[in-house]
Scaffold this motif. Sequence first.
Motif, PDB file in Angstrom:
ATOM      1  N   CYS A   1      10.944 -55.522  94.159  1.00  0.00           N
ATOM      2  CA  CYS A   1      10.124 -55.110  95.289  1.00  0.00           C
ATOM      3  C   CYS A   1      11.043 -54.519  96.358  1.00  0.00           C
TER       4      CYS A   1
ATOM      5  N   CYS B   1       9.844 -59.427 101.340  1.00  0.00           N
ATOM      6  CA  CYS B   1       8.969 -59.970 100.295  1.00  0.00           C
ATOM      7  C   CYS B   1       9.533 -61.293  99.766  1.00  0.00           C
TER       8      CYS B   1
ATOM      9  N   CYS C   1       2.909 -54.579  94.690  1.00  0.00           N
ATOM     10  CA  CYS C   1       3.471 -55.934  94.653  1.00  0.00           C
ATOM     11  C   CYS C   1       2.346 -56.936  94.899  1.00  0.00           C
TER      12      CYS C   1
ATOM     13  N   CYS D   1       3.416 -58.910  98.585  1.00  0.00           N
ATOM     14  CA  CYS D   1       3.430 -58.252  99.902  1.00  0.00           C
ATOM     15  C   CYS D   1       2.602 -56.966  99.906  1.00  0.00           C
TER      16      CYS D   1
HETATM   17 ZN   LIG Z   1       6.767 -57.493  97.490  1.00  0.00          ZN
END
Ligand SMILES: [Zn+2]
Length: 159
Positions: free
Chosen positions: A115, A120, A145, A148
């Motif tokens: 990510c 995150c 993701c 997040c």
């Molecule tokens: Zn993330």
Amino acid sequence: MIHVACKQHRELKVEMIKNGIVIDHIRPRRAIDVLRILGIDGSFGYALTIAMNVPSKHIGRKDILKVENRDIDTNEINKIAVIAPEATINIIKDHRVVKKEKVTLPETIVGIIQCPNPKCITNKEREPAESVFLVKQKEPLILRCKYCEREISSPIMLS
Ligand SMILES: [Zn+2]
């Protein structure tokens, strides 16, 4: 041993192997990532051929990977789909292609992609959550993701 065929070999002939896999139509410069997915490194004891940036009728330029005496499972094929969505997998037995399949993108991609959001929870220094991305759109590729909700279009593999 790794043989790397460079750009100037415009008419690269991909010699057949006796048993193993040939992964064709890999996006240019992604062959190394495919090798990582297969867990193949310098200690791999069989013949391995990587052709990079060779001309392709379908995708402009492509990488090709040939791995002797290696099989491939669905999990690996799913992972390859993330970074090489046009790839075709040829299973070779006794010099013949016994199976040919296109990779297909799974709906959820667990633990392959990093990510890009530093905040995150998958990027926490201590006990990070395992990365999970959901496929929002296949063409062109958009992944989101799970934690997040950051969206990405060109995935970077976890190191
Ligand atoms: Zn993330």
